[in-house]
Structure formats: structure tokens, C-alpha cells
Enzyme design. Structure first.
Site, PDB file in Angstrom:
ATOM      1  N   PHE A  87       0.772  -1.122  -0.078  1.00  0.00           N
ATOM      2  CA  PHE A  87       0.090  -0.075  -0.292  1.00  0.00           C
ATOM      3  C   PHE A  87       0.150   1.728   0.241  1.00  0.00           C
ATOM      4  O   PHE A  87       1.723   1.449   0.640  1.00  0.00           O
ATOM      5  CB  PHE A  87      -0.637   0.374   1.044  1.00  0.00           C
ATOM      6  CG  PHE A  87      -1.816   0.836   0.922  1.00  0.00           C
ATOM      7  CD1 PHE A  87      -2.890   1.184   0.371  1.00  0.00           C
ATOM      8  CD2 PHE A  87      -1.850   1.717   1.991  1.00  0.00           C
ATOM      9  CE1 PHE A  87      -3.962   2.236   0.241  1.00  0.00           C
ATOM     10  CE2 PHE A  87      -2.650   3.108   2.326  1.00  0.00           C
ATOM     11  CZ  PHE A  87      -3.804   3.234   1.584  1.00  0.00           C
ATOM     12  N   SER A 155       3.234  -7.147   1.972  1.00  0.00           N
ATOM     13  CA  SER A 155       1.557  -6.758   2.620  1.00  0.00           C
ATOM     14  C   SER A 155       0.887  -6.263   1.886  1.00  0.00           C
ATOM     15  O   SER A 155       0.213  -7.354   1.890  1.00  0.00           O
ATOM     16  CB  SER A 155       1.958  -4.414   2.825  1.00  0.00           C
ATOM     17  OG  SER A 155       1.372  -4.175   3.425  1.00  0.00           O
ATOM     18  N   MET A 156       0.180  -5.174   1.363  1.00  0.00           N
ATOM     19  CA  MET A 156      -1.429  -5.603   0.539  1.00  0.00           C
ATOM     20  C   MET A 156      -0.963  -6.115  -0.444  1.00  0.00           C
ATOM     21  O   MET A 156      -1.825  -7.499  -1.256  1.00  0.00           O
ATOM     22  CB  MET A 156      -2.259  -4.714   0.249  1.00  0.00           C
ATOM     23  CG  MET A 156      -2.761  -3.825   1.109  1.00  0.00           C
ATOM     24  SD  MET A 156      -3.627  -2.431   0.594  1.00  0.00           S
ATOM     25  CE  MET A 156      -4.744  -1.910   2.403  1.00  0.00           C
ATOM     26  N   TRP A 180      -0.943  -8.374   4.038  1.00  0.00           N
ATOM     27  CA  TRP A 180      -1.866  -7.594   5.400  1.00  0.00           C
ATOM     28  C   TRP A 180      -2.938  -8.373   3.840  1.00  0.00           C
ATOM     29  O   TRP A 180      -3.076  -7.736   2.997  1.00  0.00           O
ATOM     30  CB  TRP A 180      -1.934  -6.564   4.976  1.00  0.00           C
ATOM     31  CG  TRP A 180      -3.108  -4.984   5.935  1.00  0.00           C
ATOM     32  CD1 TRP A 180      -3.261  -5.476   6.441  1.00  0.00           C
ATOM     33  CD2 TRP A 180      -4.508  -5.209   5.087  1.00  0.00           C
ATOM     34  NE1 TRP A 180      -3.983  -4.233   7.321  1.00  0.00           N
ATOM     35  CE2 TRP A 180      -4.768  -4.274   5.886  1.00  0.00           C
ATOM     36  CE3 TRP A 180      -5.344  -5.649   4.064  1.00  0.00           C
ATOM     37  CZ2 TRP A 180      -6.208  -3.544   6.501  1.00  0.00           C
ATOM     38  CZ3 TRP A 180      -6.208  -4.713   3.594  1.00  0.00           C
ATOM     39  CH2 TRP A 180      -6.897  -4.100   4.751  1.00  0.00           C
ATOM     40  N   ASP A 201       6.233  -6.134  13.982  1.00  0.00           N
ATOM     41  CA  ASP A 201       5.457  -5.457  12.765  1.00  0.00           C
ATOM     42  C   ASP A 201       3.382  -5.467  13.720  1.00  0.00           C
ATOM     43  O   ASP A 201       2.417  -5.735  14.481  1.00  0.00           O
ATOM     44  CB  ASP A 201       4.060  -6.577  12.090  1.00  0.00           C
ATOM     45  CG  ASP A 201       4.147  -6.191  10.921  1.00  0.00           C
ATOM     46  OD1 ASP A 201       3.320  -4.854  10.791  1.00  0.00           O
ATOM     47  OD2 ASP A 201       3.996  -6.784   9.678  1.00  0.00           O
ATOM     48  N   HIS A 233       7.178  -4.424   9.957  1.00  0.00           N
ATOM     49  CA  HIS A 233       6.439  -4.313   8.460  1.00  0.00           C
ATOM     50  C   HIS A 233       6.941  -4.135   7.387  1.00  0.00           C
ATOM     51  O   HIS A 233       7.419  -5.145   6.104  1.00  0.00           O
ATOM     52  CB  HIS A 233       4.890  -3.457   8.819  1.00  0.00           C
ATOM     53  CG  HIS A 233       4.474  -4.048   7.698  1.00  0.00           C
ATOM     54  ND1 HIS A 233       2.961  -5.006   7.671  1.00  0.00           N
ATOM     55  CD2 HIS A 233       3.871  -3.006   6.804  1.00  0.00           C
ATOM     56  CE1 HIS A 233       2.854  -4.697   6.718  1.00  0.00           C
ATOM     57  NE2 HIS A 233       3.075  -3.392   6.081  1.00  0.00           N
TER      58      HIS A 233
END
Length: 286
Positions: A87, A155-156, A180, A201, A233
């Protein structure tokens, strides 16, 4: 009788000499020399690497990127790896993996998303669009085995690898890095999955993301969970030997079907006071 004995002895000797070659021929995807800890921890592997840029204006379904590939053509085609940022991030945040993985014998495509705000499901679609471009239309397509594609994401982007594997079960391996996603359960995923979590994270805490993702994968799915000790993270955004070592091993094992790398995954890294890994879990069914 002496002639017969000599003939039998010669046949036995030939079969003994031929056995290693016959074994190697069982896996046509094996690439590179036998691995060692040093070879998979090195910043560069045995292959020289070239790269080519892909403009966002030349593609649809994702935002362009960079293709890294072994320069040699003498080893035939290579498995492919598409890597996606998280993201608000750009390709540059995961570009360190491009040359590092390609030098171990993969064609690697680090990509941008259409917008930096794209959600995991969109990122999953973008990864699959990038994989199709890489294997069907890119200038590197002749170097790629289109049947052996893996996905990585941060992440995303990591959440997107799970979405993509759910949508396209033919993907050979995925590696979600500090992933995520609002969806916490993935019983549909049958793709060998290595999840990289980070102990500290605060964006996608492992207790509510990486670990539930891992435990929700079916027991029949080859899976591993690697947790980076005291890491944030954003650990996947800079060169990280632990991420590289186990990603290389996972990709080699499941994209190249190369069992020489199983030794690094099972039983896997030690955990504890002097380790950079705080937790490691694996089905070890291979």
C-alpha cells in the site's frame, strides 16, 4: 564363462555410471550448482543477470515494472517470479529482490500497481496480468517456462498473492511478506505458501494477519511460516538475507521441483536468543 562375466561386469559398471545422469534427468527444471548456505545467502548467485524496463504505457492490467533474467541461454527456460509492492509503495520498495533472485536462476518481474492505493484483491489481479504479460508478450518470454510461475508480495501485495493463488491454482508457489488482508482465512489456497511475518509488525500484526493466514491454509497445502525476530512491517523493503535465503529455497523447491533445497526448509532455521528468526513452522511433508 569368462567372456560372460566380463560382459556382466561391464553392464554393471555402465549402469552404475549412468545412474547419476538418470537421476538428474528426472528433474528437467533443476538449474545451477548444488546449493550451500553460503550460496543462498550470497548477494548474487551463479547467474549473470540482465534487465529490461516495461513502461506502464505498454501494458494493461498493472503498472509496468522491471524484468530481471539470467543472461545465459544455454540452460533453457527458467521459472518466473512476479513481485508486488504494498500500500502506497512503488516497485522500488521491492526491487532489491529482482537481481538477487534472478541470479539464482529465475526470471523476475518486479512491478508497479495501477495506483498505490490498490487493495489486495486488485493487486492479485495485477500480479496475474503481469504474469501473463511476462510469459506471453514480454521481450523475455522465450526465457520463461510459462507453466512455472510464482508470486511474491509485500503487505497488501502479500495479501494479493493469496487472492491470486485462490483465483489461479496453477501458480506454483507464493510468498506473502508481512501480508495484510481483511480476509483472515484461506482454505481455498492449494499453492505451496511461505508466509514471512515480522515479530514487531505494528501495521499487520502477526497475531491478526500472518499467523491466522498460515493456520487457515489447508493441512494438505505445503506451507511454512517464518517470523523475523524483532523486525518491523517494512523489513521486506530493504535487502534482507533471511528473506532471500528462504525465498530462494522455497522457490527452488516448488517452482523448480528441486529437492536439493529441502535441507534449508525442513527442519528449517533455529529460533531463540541468537537467531534472527523468532518463529518457524512448516508442514515438512516433502
Amino acid at each position: 564363462m569368462a567372456g560372460l562375466s566380463a560382459s556382466v561386469a561391464a553392464a554393471i559398471a555402465f549402469s552404475t555410471l549412468a545412474a547419476p545422469g538418470a537421476t538428474a534427468a528426472d528433474n528437467p527444471y533443476e538449474r545451477g550448482p548444488a546449493p550451500t548456505n553460503s550460496s543462498i545467502e550470497a548477494l548474487r548467485g551463479p547467474y549473470a543477470v540482465s534487465r529490461t524496463s516495461v513502461s506502464s504505457l505498454a501494458v494493461t492490467g498493472f503498472g509496468g515494472g522491471t524484468i530481471y533474467y539470467p543472461t545465459t541461454t544455454s540452460d533453457g527456460t527458467f521459472g518466473a517470479v512476479v513481485i508486488t509492492p504494498g500500500f502506497t509503495a512503488y516497485e522500488s520498495s521491492i526491487s532489491w529482490l529482482g537481481e538477487r533472485l534472478a541470479s539464482q536462476g529465475f526470471v523476475v518481474f518486479t512491478i508497479d500497481t495501477i495506483t498505490t492505493a490498490d487493495q489486495p484483491a486488485q493487486r492479485g489481479d495485477e500480479m496475474l496480468a503481469a504474469a501473463d504479460y511476462l510469459t506471453q508478450r514480454s521481450s523475455a518470454r522465450s526465457r520463461v517456462d510459462a507453466t512455472r510461475v510464482a508470486l511474491m508480495g509485500h503487505s497488501m501485495g502479500g495479501g494479493g498473492t493469496l487472492e491470486a493463488a485462490k483465483d489461479r491454482p496453477s501458480v506454483k508457489a507464493i510468498i506473502p511478506m508481512t501480508p495484510w488482508n481483511l480476509d483472515k482465512t484461506w482454505p481455498e489456497v492449494r499453492t505451496p505458501t511461505l508466509i514471512v511475518g515480522a515479530e514487531a509488525d505494528a501495521v499487520a500484526p502477526v497475531a491478526s494477519h500472518s499467523i491466522p493466514f498460515y493456520t487457515s491454509l489447508p493441512s494438505s497445502t505445503e506451507k511454512a511460516y517464518l517470523e523475523l525476530d524483532n523486525a518491523s512491517h517494512f523489513a521486506p523493503n530493504t535487502s534482507n538475507t533471511t528473506i532471500a535465503k528462504y525465498s530462494i529455497s522455497w522457490l527452488k523447491r516448488w517452482v523448480d521441483n528441486d529437492t536439493r533445497y529441502s535441507q534449508f526448509l525442513c527442519p528449517g532455521p533455529s529460533t531463540g536468543l541468537f537467531s534472527d528468526v523468532s518463529d518457524y513452522r512448516n508442514t515438512c511433508a516433502f
